[in-house]
Design an enzyme around this catalytic site. Sequence first.
Site, PDB file in Angstrom:
ATOM      1  CG  HIS A 277      80.439 -18.064   6.229  1.00 55.37           C
ATOM      2  ND1 HIS A 277      81.011 -18.632   5.105  1.00 55.37           N
ATOM      3  CD2 HIS A 277      79.924 -19.087   6.944  1.00 55.37           C
ATOM      4  CE1 HIS A 277      80.808 -19.933   5.133  1.00 55.37           C
ATOM      5  NE2 HIS A 277      80.160 -20.245   6.250  1.00 55.37           N
TER       6      HIS A 277
ATOM      7  CD  GLU B  31      83.168 -20.401   8.226  1.00 59.06           C
ATOM      8  OE1 GLU B  31      82.281 -20.557   9.098  1.00 59.06           O
ATOM      9  OE2 GLU B  31      83.352 -21.215   7.297  1.00 59.06           O
TER      10      GLU B  31
END
Length: 328
Positions: A174, A292
């Site tokens: 992330h 991501e």
Amino acid sequence: MAVSKTIFGEIDSEPVYLYKISNKNQTSISVLSYAATWQNFEVIEDGKKHSLIEHFDNLDDYIKTPYQVGKTIGRVAGRIKDASFQINGVDYQMEQNEGENLLHGGSHGLQYQNFESKKVAENAVLLSHTVHGEDGFLGTLKVNVEYILNDDNEVSIIYSAETDHDTLFNPTCHVYFDVDDENIRQQKLQINANSFLKVDDGKIPTGDFLATDGPYDFKKAKTIGQGLDELALLNKYEYDDAFVVDNRAATIKSDKRAVDLYTDRNGMVIFTADPKDTEKTEKHEYSSLAMEMQTLPDAVHHLGFGDIVLGKGQKVVYTNKYKYRRFE
């Protein structure tokens, strides 16, 4: 190449280690054992340091942030509808940690664990964690996350896992990019995507694909600000969208430098935020862009989204890559 190791802090009476890998160009990445976090991506140009990703300098902020900054997310990134799924005719019910759904693998996901860690080469660090039936997932899952930096300024993150019970595995990093010392609106984004996922009000994929038109069209590089302005015409003010990508997924760049992103999976979620200032995020003022790379969200419920099932006795390996380039 060199790897250094220091103590970054402590959680649950365990030390959290920071590893710094540096190459011949003085490019470096820093990695935390906590959440197998990508803590920094730093380059030196004309004697000046530039960090390319959002990061904190203390462990407490990593623990407190709701934005999962730089963390390894899993065992399944994204949302699973109704926190339930079926494998080989067997129904599984997970923890519902976001309304009726499961988000990012649950409240005991990889992003909350302190990994075992070690240097495995002069340019590589391996982080390992074993989970046992957390948040409704059954069986034992052994997870490895390896960070590698080479002399071509390319970062590889290699995820591998094996299990003794049928399960799901779809992790990601992330990481939030900010490749220049300027507002993220001025930076350019290019995404190799002709389609992205349609989602409902709970951000759950419907199963339909939408063409990347208007504010979602990044096939040719354009500023993130232009995209946000186009979104505003639709009364939308943030990106939180899953694009269908190929191997060379995307590029984020300024007029000075770029990072190219590559993946062996089929999806990339982008998310606009200011992880250090929630009030700015609420005002739609963004400091960085999460990128991501993963298999498309909620793939277990949709044919054509990709396979995230990891069967008993099986092993799987995924690789994401990030390459820094400087413009002379």
